[in-house]
Motif scaffolding. Sequence first.
Motif, short mmCIF file in Angstrom:
data_model
loop_
_atom_site.label_atom_id
_atom_site.label_comp_id
_atom_site.label_asym_id
_atom_site.label_seq_id
_atom_site.Cartn_x
_atom_site.Cartn_y
_atom_site.Cartn_z
N UNK A 69 35.20 33.44 38.17
CA UNK A 69 34.54 34.69 38.54
C UNK A 69 33.18 34.68 37.87
N UNK A 70 32.14 34.75 38.65
CA UNK A 70 30.77 34.69 38.16
C UNK A 70 30.56 33.48 37.24
N UNK A 71 31.20 32.36 37.59
CA UNK A 71 31.04 31.13 36.82
C UNK A 71 31.91 31.02 35.59
N UNK A 72 32.71 32.02 35.29
CA UNK A 72 33.59 31.99 34.12
C UNK A 72 34.98 31.55 34.57
N UNK A 73 35.51 30.48 33.97
CA UNK A 73 36.83 29.98 34.31
C UNK A 73 37.92 30.92 33.81
N UNK A 74 38.84 31.27 34.72
CA UNK A 74 39.94 32.17 34.40
C UNK A 74 41.25 31.60 34.95
N UNK A 75 42.35 32.17 34.50
CA UNK A 75 43.68 31.86 35.04
C UNK A 75 44.15 33.08 35.83
N UNK A 76 44.56 32.84 37.09
CA UNK A 76 44.97 33.95 37.96
C UNK A 76 46.40 33.75 38.46
N UNK A 77 47.14 34.83 38.46
CA UNK A 77 48.49 34.87 39.02
C UNK A 77 48.38 35.26 40.48
N UNK A 78 48.87 34.43 41.39
CA UNK A 78 48.89 34.77 42.81
C UNK A 78 50.00 35.80 43.01
N UNK A 79 49.65 36.98 43.51
CA UNK A 79 50.61 38.08 43.66
C UNK A 79 50.47 38.69 45.05
#
Length: 181
Positions: A69-79
């Motif tokens: 998001x806006x170049x920041x690496x994140x971990x996302x849960x697909x829900x």
Amino acid sequence: PNAAVAGTVLDGLLGRDFLSSFDLEFDRGRVTLHRVAGCSGRFLPWTAAYRAVPTEESVDTAVVLPVSVDGVGLRALLDSGANNSLLAVLGIARMKLTEAALASDPVVGGSGVGRQTVRYRVHTFKSLTVGGATIGAPRVLVAPVAIVPRVDMLLGAEWLLRHHVWVSFATRQLFLEDRIR
């Protein structure tokens, strides 16, 4: 008992405990359950180009993906049960979002299964990237809530509706068609 979503009383939910026995295909609001075995290589029946996105899988078989998001690496849960994507407390910290940065964003109320209402900010980011596919100016809910398993955000149904996605529990991958709808 007494659980409702958007005013509709629920008799039950199909959760990961059931769904992880299948591969799931999401396409324009339709979900198809595929029985799979011995999958390897490019086994999807798709004719369009697609890419594989490796997933992390927690003990309870949650689908967790690397996103940006806006170049920041994140971990996302697909829900698929969440109507909207949500940046949660860990993601807020990782993005270094302040109250001041969110102050002018609209506030909406919402809930998941159950009666508790949460107030969310609706923030427009510059970009959301999953598996190389980027959406410009995504509107994402933001609230200092904790998600289990511990992830930065949820990827909700509004993201799934824009993509042709195959979730392979058998191969621990998400396949994403190259074109965005």
